[in-house]
Design a protein around this motif. Structure first.
Motif, PDB file in Angstrom:
ATOM      1  N   THR A  83       1.747  14.559   7.772  1.00  0.00           N
ATOM      2  CA  THR A  83       0.655  14.047   8.604  1.00  0.00           C
ATOM      3  C   THR A  83      -0.334  13.228   7.785  1.00  0.00           C
ATOM      4  O   THR A  83      -0.809  12.162   8.210  1.00  0.00           O
ATOM      5  CB  THR A  83      -0.074  15.210   9.299  1.00  0.00           C
ATOM      6  N   GLN A  84      -0.615  13.702   6.569  1.00  0.00           N
ATOM      7  CA  GLN A  84      -1.565  12.980   5.714  1.00  0.00           C
ATOM      8  C   GLN A  84      -0.974  11.651   5.250  1.00  0.00           C
ATOM      9  O   GLN A  84      -1.680  10.642   5.169  1.00  0.00           O
ATOM     10  CB  GLN A  84      -1.940  13.847   4.511  1.00  0.00           C
ATOM     11  N   GLU A  85       0.328  11.619   4.957  1.00  0.00           N
ATOM     12  CA  GLU A  85       0.982  10.368   4.558  1.00  0.00           C
ATOM     13  C   GLU A  85       0.918   9.346   5.695  1.00  0.00           C
ATOM     14  O   GLU A  85       0.672   8.149   5.463  1.00  0.00           O
ATOM     15  CB  GLU A  85       2.428  10.637   4.151  1.00  0.00           C
ATOM     16  N   LEU A 113      -4.354  12.810   0.167  1.00  0.00           N
ATOM     17  CA  LEU A 113      -2.889  12.815   0.058  1.00  0.00           C
ATOM     18  C   LEU A 113      -2.457  13.310  -1.312  1.00  0.00           C
ATOM     19  O   LEU A 113      -1.503  14.090  -1.426  1.00  0.00           O
ATOM     20  CB  LEU A 113      -2.349  11.402   0.318  1.00  0.00           C
ATOM     21  N   ARG A 114      -3.132  12.841  -2.364  1.00  0.00           N
ATOM     22  CA  ARG A 114      -2.771  13.310  -3.707  1.00  0.00           C
ATOM     23  C   ARG A 114      -3.013  14.830  -3.834  1.00  0.00           C
ATOM     24  O   ARG A 114      -2.252  15.545  -4.480  1.00  0.00           O
ATOM     25  CB  ARG A 114      -3.584  12.537  -4.754  1.00  0.00           C
ATOM     26  N   ASP A 170     -13.489   0.742   6.729  1.00  0.00           N
ATOM     27  CA  ASP A 170     -12.094   1.168   6.784  1.00  0.00           C
ATOM     28  C   ASP A 170     -11.498   1.320   5.388  1.00  0.00           C
ATOM     29  O   ASP A 170     -10.616   2.169   5.166  1.00  0.00           O
ATOM     30  CB  ASP A 170     -11.272   0.168   7.609  1.00  0.00           C
ATOM     31  N   SER A 171     -11.969   0.545   4.437  1.00  0.00           N
ATOM     32  CA  SER A 171     -11.490   0.690   3.057  1.00  0.00           C
ATOM     33  C   SER A 171     -11.927   2.042   2.490  1.00  0.00           C
ATOM     34  O   SER A 171     -11.170   2.714   1.766  1.00  0.00           O
ATOM     35  CB  SER A 171     -12.034  -0.443   2.180  1.00  0.00           C
ATOM     36  N   ALA A 172     -13.151   2.457   2.836  1.00  0.00           N
ATOM     37  CA  ALA A 172     -13.628   3.777   2.375  1.00  0.00           C
ATOM     38  C   ALA A 172     -12.811   4.905   2.989  1.00  0.00           C
ATOM     39  O   ALA A 172     -12.476   5.899   2.317  1.00  0.00           O
ATOM     40  CB  ALA A 172     -15.103   3.940   2.713  1.00  0.00           C
ATOM     41  N   GLN A 173     -12.474   4.781   4.279  1.00  0.00           N
ATOM     42  CA  GLN A 173     -11.648   5.795   4.928  1.00  0.00           C
ATOM     43  C   GLN A 173     -10.260   5.851   4.298  1.00  0.00           C
ATOM     44  O   GLN A 173      -9.698   6.944   4.107  1.00  0.00           O
ATOM     45  CB  GLN A 173     -11.541   5.493   6.418  1.00  0.00           C
ATOM     46  N   LEU A 174      -9.704   4.688   3.958  1.00  0.00           N
ATOM     47  CA  LEU A 174      -8.394   4.663   3.308  1.00  0.00           C
ATOM     48  C   LEU A 174      -8.469   5.349   1.946  1.00  0.00           C
ATOM     49  O   LEU A 174      -7.578   6.124   1.578  1.00  0.00           O
ATOM     50  CB  LEU A 174      -7.917   3.217   3.157  1.00  0.00           C
ATOM     51  N   GLN A 175      -9.521   5.029   1.210  1.00  0.00           N
ATOM     52  CA  GLN A 175      -9.659   5.644  -0.126  1.00  0.00           C
ATOM     53  C   GLN A 175      -9.757   7.176  -0.025  1.00  0.00           C
ATOM     54  O   GLN A 175      -9.147   7.908  -0.809  1.00  0.00           O
ATOM     55  CB  GLN A 175     -10.895   5.072  -0.818  1.00  0.00           C
ATOM     56  N   ASN A 176     -10.510   7.663   0.941  1.00  0.00           N
ATOM     57  CA  ASN A 176     -10.652   9.101   1.123  1.00  0.00           C
ATOM     58  C   ASN A 176      -9.321   9.735   1.537  1.00  0.00           C
ATOM     59  O   ASN A 176      -8.952  10.820   1.062  1.00  0.00           O
ATOM     60  CB  ASN A 176     -11.724   9.382   2.174  1.00  0.00           C
ATOM     61  N   ALA A 177      -8.560   9.045   2.400  1.00  0.00           N
ATOM     62  CA  ALA A 177      -7.263   9.569   2.827  1.00  0.00           C
ATOM     63  C   ALA A 177      -6.278   9.606   1.670  1.00  0.00           C
ATOM     64  O   ALA A 177      -5.444  10.529   1.567  1.00  0.00           O
ATOM     65  CB  ALA A 177      -6.714   8.718   3.973  1.00  0.00           C
ATOM     66  N   GLN A 178      -6.331   8.652   0.779  1.00  0.00           N
ATOM     67  CA  GLN A 178      -5.443   8.628  -0.388  1.00  0.00           C
ATOM     68  C   GLN A 178      -5.780   9.774  -1.348  1.00  0.00           C
ATOM     69  O   GLN A 178      -4.880  10.373  -1.953  1.00  0.00           O
ATOM     70  CB  GLN A 178      -5.558   7.273  -1.088  1.00  0.00           C
ATOM     71  N   ILE A 179      -7.078  10.077  -1.478  1.00  0.00           N
ATOM     72  CA  ILE A 179      -7.471  11.219  -2.335  1.00  0.00           C
ATOM     73  C   ILE A 179      -6.926  12.518  -1.750  1.00  0.00           C
ATOM     74  O   ILE A 179      -6.374  13.381  -2.470  1.00  0.00           O
ATOM     75  CB  ILE A 179      -9.000  11.261  -2.468  1.00  0.00           C
TER      76      ILE A 179
END
Length: 363
Positions: free
Chosen positions: A101-103, A82-83, A71-80
């Motif tokens: 939606t991405q936020e 989002l930027r 889940d940490s990897a998925q969060l990191q990918n979602a943050q990338i």
């Protein structure tokens, strides 16, 4: 009869109570694989006592750690992502809804990761519970479960009990009439001495101090419970042991004291027989007070140095003549064996101006 400073004791019956008594229980279910204590030994706080099979809990910890990593990897990918969307939104290249939606997706993954971290902490905690340690220092009792058995957090008896015996406390009850004086002395921060004696009141087990009084009076008995503390370095007091308690409330100076054996009881109350210069006895009423060993304080018209009868007084009457028995006058026991006799020698009938003649010991 003499003048003496007499301690004021309150006597009571008490029971020894450990300062802390803790039942050792498991907080997780599993197989008891090792026991590290010997029954009856003194254990220290934090000392390892037993161990439960840790393998199921280690596997659970590995599982939640893997879930956290995923889940940490998925969060990191979602943050990338989002930027990237924020840059495109700044260039007016994507719709605002796509950015929103991405936020939301990033916040969702953040919550998932926080939940995973909580699961990891809980798994570590459950794993730590497989190591059972002593919560307090004290003497551990008999082992109630043998290694190899399955134990559960819901078990009623637990593994064993640890009693903190150094220091030890004693709980006892005193009449409520003594409470004002005890409260006054405690309020002045005065240390009140307490003694614990054995069942026969022959051996002093320990000396300590009064700790506190209960916050209510037992209306059925008219008593209030007190608690005293004893260092108990020699383990002379044992949990739940019956003891006779003496609480020192102070010292009454210049008290008139007589041997306790000299005090007689009659229809008019307590009295003693005094002996004048002509060995004639006379009963003198007294009001008894504090008792200290073989001496009792009295309120009476007695004067220092007066002789009182301590033995052979059961058949005496006012005006009777007595023979004062000293150690030199006592007959030697036959065959070197001391014969026991009941208190109060038999009176010898005889006429005299003073009444019947009798023998008696005087003090």
């Amino acid at each position: 009869m003499a003048i003496k400073d007499m301690p004021v004791w309150i006597t009571a019956i008490g029971s020894a109570v450990p300062r802390n008594l803790v039942t050792i229980r498991t907080r997780v279910d599993g197989e008891l694989i090792r026991v590290y204590f010997t029954e009856g030994q003194i254990v220290k706080k934090g000392q390892l006592l037993a161990e439960i099979d840790p393998r199921p809990f280690q596997a659970q910890l590995t599982q939640v750690n893997g879930q956290l990593a995923r889940d940490s990897a998925q969060l990191q990918n979602a943050q990338i992502d989002l930027r990237r969307y924020q840059d495109l939104w700044a260039k007016d290249s994507i719709a605002k809804q796509q950015l929103d939606t991405q936020e939301a997706l990033v916040r969702q993954y953040q919550g998932t990761v926080e939940n995973d971290r909580g699961l990891v902490q809980n798994a570590k905690l459950q794993l730590s519970y497989t190591q059972i340690s002593a919560p307090v220092s004290g003497r551990i009792g008999l082992r109630l479960v043998d290694p190899g058995n399955q134990i559960h957090a819901s078990d009623a008896n637990g593994l064993a009990a640890v009693a903190q015996v150094e220091p030890m406390t004693v709980v006892f009850a005193v009449p409520e009439i003594n409470l004002p004086e005890i409260t006054r002395r405690m309020a002045s921060r005065e240390t009140l001495k307490v003694e614990a004696w054995d069942r026969e009141q022959k051996n002093l087990l320990a000396s300590g101090k009064l700790l506190t009084a209960d916050n209510l009076i037992d209306s059925t008995t008219g008593t209030v419970k007190l608690k005293a503390e004893f260092a108990n370095a020699g383990s002379s007091l044992f949990p739940n042991q019956f003891v006779n308690v003496r609480l020192l409330l102070g010292v009454r100076e210049g008290s008139t004291v007589v041997p306790t054996a000299a005090i007689q009881r009659g229809t008019q109350g307590a009295f003693v027989y005094t002996i004048d210069a002509e060995n004639t006895v006379k009963s003198v009423p007294v009001t008894t007070g504090t008792v200290d060993g073989e001496l009792t304080s009295v309120d009476s018209p007695l004067k220092p140095g007066e002789k009182v009868v301590t033995d052979g007084s059961d058949k005496l009457r006012d005006g009777a003549k007595v023979e004062v028995m000293t150690a030199e006058k006592r007959p030697a026991p036959a065959n070197g064996v001391q014969k026991s006799s009941r208190r109060g020698a038999s009176a010898n009938s005889g006429k005299s101006s003073g009444g019947s003649q009798s023998r008696g010991d005087a003090s």
